[in-house]
Scaffold this motif. Structure first.
Motif, PDB file in Angstrom:
ATOM      1  N   ALA A  18       0.831  -1.208   0.000  1.00 23.15           N
ATOM      2  CA  ALA A  18       0.000   0.000   0.000  1.00 23.15           C
ATOM      3  C   ALA A  18       0.866   1.258   0.000  1.00 23.15           C
ATOM      4  O   ALA A  18       0.547   2.242  -0.676  1.00 23.15           O
ATOM      5  CB  ALA A  18      -0.923  -0.007   1.215  1.00 23.15           C
ATOM      6  N   GLN A  19       1.953   1.228   0.739  1.00 28.42           N
ATOM      7  CA  GLN A  19       2.846   2.378   0.768  1.00 28.42           C
ATOM      8  C   GLN A  19       3.503   2.594  -0.591  1.00 28.42           C
ATOM      9  O   GLN A  19       3.576   3.731  -1.081  1.00 28.42           O
ATOM     10  CB  GLN A  19       3.911   2.183   1.838  1.00 28.42           C
ATOM     11  CG  GLN A  19       4.819   3.371   1.998  1.00 28.42           C
ATOM     12  CD  GLN A  19       5.823   3.174   3.109  1.00 28.42           C
ATOM     13  OE1 GLN A  19       5.994   2.080   3.609  1.00 28.42           O
ATOM     14  NE2 GLN A  19       6.491   4.237   3.482  1.00 28.42           N
ATOM     15  N   VAL A  20       3.978   1.544  -1.213  1.00 23.27           N
ATOM     16  CA  VAL A  20       4.588   1.672  -2.536  1.00 23.27           C
ATOM     17  C   VAL A  20       3.567   2.172  -3.553  1.00 23.27           C
ATOM     18  O   VAL A  20       3.864   3.028  -4.384  1.00 23.27           O
ATOM     19  CB  VAL A  20       5.203   0.322  -2.980  1.00 23.27           C
ATOM     20  CG1 VAL A  20       5.598   0.343  -4.442  1.00 23.27           C
ATOM     21  CG2 VAL A  20       6.386  -0.017  -2.104  1.00 23.27           C
ATOM     22  N   TYR A  21       2.341   1.658  -3.480  1.00 24.79           N
ATOM     23  CA  TYR A  21       1.287   2.098  -4.392  1.00 24.79           C
ATOM     24  C   TYR A  21       0.995   3.586  -4.207  1.00 24.79           C
ATOM     25  O   TYR A  21       0.873   4.331  -5.178  1.00 24.79           O
ATOM     26  CB  TYR A  21       0.025   1.273  -4.165  1.00 24.79           C
ATOM     27  CG  TYR A  21      -1.147   1.732  -4.981  1.00 24.79           C
ATOM     28  CD1 TYR A  21      -1.221   1.465  -6.343  1.00 24.79           C
ATOM     29  CD2 TYR A  21      -2.183   2.458  -4.390  1.00 24.79           C
ATOM     30  CE1 TYR A  21      -2.287   1.894  -7.096  1.00 24.79           C
ATOM     31  CE2 TYR A  21      -3.253   2.895  -5.139  1.00 24.79           C
ATOM     32  CZ  TYR A  21      -3.303   2.616  -6.487  1.00 24.79           C
ATOM     33  OH  TYR A  21      -4.362   3.053  -7.234  1.00 24.79           O
ATOM     34  N   ALA A  22       0.881   4.019  -2.961  1.00 28.54           N
ATOM     35  CA  ALA A  22       0.566   5.425  -2.706  1.00 28.54           C
ATOM     36  C   ALA A  22       1.705   6.336  -3.145  1.00 28.54           C
ATOM     37  O   ALA A  22       1.462   7.436  -3.646  1.00 28.54           O
ATOM     38  CB  ALA A  22       0.264   5.628  -1.230  1.00 28.54           C
ATOM     39  N   LEU A  23       2.927   5.903  -2.958  1.00 24.44           N
ATOM     40  CA  LEU A  23       4.061   6.743  -3.328  1.00 24.44           C
ATOM     41  C   LEU A  23       4.260   6.828  -4.836  1.00 24.44           C
ATOM     42  O   LEU A  23       4.719   7.839  -5.350  1.00 24.44           O
ATOM     43  CB  LEU A  23       5.339   6.232  -2.663  1.00 24.44           C
ATOM     44  CG  LEU A  23       5.417   6.416  -1.152  1.00 24.44           C
ATOM     45  CD1 LEU A  23       6.651   5.737  -0.603  1.00 24.44           C
ATOM     46  CD2 LEU A  23       5.399   7.874  -0.768  1.00 24.44           C
ATOM     47  N   ASN A  24       3.915   5.772  -5.570  1.00 28.40           N
ATOM     48  CA  ASN A  24       4.211   5.741  -6.998  1.00 28.40           C
ATOM     49  C   ASN A  24       3.013   5.996  -7.907  1.00 28.40           C
ATOM     50  O   ASN A  24       3.189   6.544  -8.994  1.00 28.40           O
ATOM     51  CB  ASN A  24       4.835   4.396  -7.381  1.00 28.40           C
ATOM     52  CG  ASN A  24       6.196   4.229  -6.760  1.00 28.40           C
ATOM     53  OD1 ASN A  24       6.942   5.176  -6.614  1.00 28.40           O
ATOM     54  ND2 ASN A  24       6.512   3.017  -6.368  1.00 28.40           N
ATOM     55  N   PHE A  25       1.816   5.612  -7.483  1.00 27.60           N
ATOM     56  CA  PHE A  25       0.691   5.641  -8.412  1.00 27.60           C
ATOM     57  C   PHE A  25      -0.466   6.528  -7.989  1.00 27.60           C
ATOM     58  O   PHE A  25      -1.137   7.107  -8.821  1.00 27.60           O
ATOM     59  CB  PHE A  25       0.156   4.213  -8.635  1.00 27.60           C
ATOM     60  CG  PHE A  25       1.194   3.287  -9.176  1.00 27.60           C
ATOM     61  CD1 PHE A  25       1.704   3.455 -10.453  1.00 27.60           C
ATOM     62  CD2 PHE A  25       1.675   2.257  -8.405  1.00 27.60           C
ATOM     63  CE1 PHE A  25       2.662   2.597 -10.955  1.00 27.60           C
ATOM     64  CE2 PHE A  25       2.643   1.393  -8.895  1.00 27.60           C
ATOM     65  CZ  PHE A  25       3.138   1.562 -10.165  1.00 27.60           C
ATOM     66  N   ASN A  26      -0.732   6.636  -6.720  1.00 21.71           N
ATOM     67  CA  ASN A  26      -1.929   7.334  -6.271  1.00 21.71           C
ATOM     68  C   ASN A  26      -1.530   8.473  -5.335  1.00 21.71           C
ATOM     69  O   ASN A  26      -1.356   8.268  -4.140  1.00 21.71           O
ATOM     70  CB  ASN A  26      -2.877   6.358  -5.579  1.00 21.71           C
ATOM     71  CG  ASN A  26      -4.273   6.903  -5.470  1.00 21.71           C
ATOM     72  OD1 ASN A  26      -4.502   8.067  -5.732  1.00 21.71           O
ATOM     73  ND2 ASN A  26      -5.196   6.059  -5.089  1.00 21.71           N
ATOM     74  N   GLU A  27      -1.444   9.666  -5.840  1.00 22.23           N
ATOM     75  CA  GLU A  27      -0.951  10.802  -5.071  1.00 22.23           C
ATOM     76  C   GLU A  27      -1.912  11.259  -3.971  1.00 22.23           C
ATOM     77  O   GLU A  27      -1.492  11.880  -3.019  1.00 22.23           O
ATOM     78  CB  GLU A  27      -0.676  11.974  -6.020  1.00 22.23           C
ATOM     79  CG  GLU A  27       0.401  11.696  -7.025  1.00 22.23           C
ATOM     80  CD  GLU A  27       1.778  11.931  -6.452  1.00 22.23           C
ATOM     81  OE1 GLU A  27       1.909  12.754  -5.553  1.00 22.23           O
ATOM     82  OE2 GLU A  27       2.711  11.269  -6.928  1.00 22.23           O
ATOM     83  N   LYS A  28      -3.188  10.951  -4.083  1.00 17.91           N
ATOM     84  CA  LYS A  28      -4.124  11.465  -3.071  1.00 17.91           C
ATOM     85  C   LYS A  28      -3.971  10.764  -1.716  1.00 17.91           C
ATOM     86  O   LYS A  28      -4.415  11.286  -0.702  1.00 17.91           O
ATOM     87  CB  LYS A  28      -5.564  11.372  -3.563  1.00 17.91           C
ATOM     88  CG  LYS A  28      -6.159   9.996  -3.572  1.00 17.91           C
ATOM     89  CD  LYS A  28      -7.610  10.067  -3.985  1.00 17.91           C
ATOM     90  CE  LYS A  28      -8.275   8.719  -3.816  1.00 17.91           C
ATOM     91  NZ  LYS A  28      -9.670   8.742  -4.130  1.00 17.91           N
ATOM     92  N   TRP A  29      -3.337   9.578  -1.676  1.00 16.53           N
ATOM     93  CA  TRP A  29      -3.111   8.880  -0.402  1.00 16.53           C
ATOM     94  C   TRP A  29      -1.697   9.102   0.121  1.00 16.53           C
ATOM     95  O   TRP A  29      -1.292   8.496   1.103  1.00 16.53           O
ATOM     96  CB  TRP A  29      -3.361   7.384  -0.559  1.00 16.53           C
ATOM     97  CG  TRP A  29      -4.779   7.077  -0.881  1.00 16.53           C
ATOM     98  CD1 TRP A  29      -5.265   6.690  -2.085  1.00 16.53           C
ATOM     99  CD2 TRP A  29      -5.897   7.166  -0.015  1.00 16.53           C
ATOM    100  NE1 TRP A  29      -6.611   6.519  -2.029  1.00 16.53           N
ATOM    101  CE2 TRP A  29      -7.037   6.810  -0.746  1.00 16.53           C
ATOM    102  CE3 TRP A  29      -6.057   7.514   1.319  1.00 16.53           C
ATOM    103  CZ2 TRP A  29      -8.303   6.789  -0.202  1.00 16.53           C
ATOM    104  CZ3 TRP A  29      -7.327   7.487   1.870  1.00 16.53           C
ATOM    105  CH2 TRP A  29      -8.420   7.132   1.111  1.00 16.53           C
TER     106      TRP A  29
END
Length: 115
Positions: A18-29
């Motif tokens: 989830a952290q990798v996803y938020a840092l790379n793909f989803n800026e709102k999280w």
């Protein structure tokens, strides 16, 4: 192992993904994982100092408790008849919930340090 232990073991990789996803793909999280020291120019730096103290106290208590639980299990096994050593070890671990406490302590330490 109980279902609870499997959930605990699976939560750590899921949080990392989830952290990798938020840092790379989803800026709102991104705010969930961003360091507040960089956001407010050290206005909230006391949060990390207090959090470090809480984590260190929790880690020390967890390590000491796990060590003392291990000593209790060993002393019960040594003082029981040799034929009942394995059975008494299992009974003490189940009655004192040593495995539950150990998994909870390690999980909370890992999650609080990295998140």
């Amino acid at each position: 192992m109980k279902l609870r232990h499997w959930v605990v073991l699976l939560m750590i990789p899921l949080l990392m993904v989830a952290q990798v996803y938020a840092l790379n793909f989803n800026e709102k999280w991104l705010w969930l994982f961003y360091n507040t020291q960089r956001l407010d120019d050290l206005k909230l730096s006391w949060i990390y100092n207090v959090w470090g103290v809480v984590i260190s106290v929790h880690g020390t208590m967890a390590a000491l408790t796990i060590t003392f639980m291990g000593m209790i299990v060993d002393s019960v096994v040594k003082n029981s008849p040799q034929e009942l050593g394995w059975f008494s070890r299992i009974e003490v671990i189940e009655n004192f919930k040593v495995l539950d406490f150990s998994c909870d302590a390690i999980f909370t330490l890992v999650v609080s340090i990295f998140y």
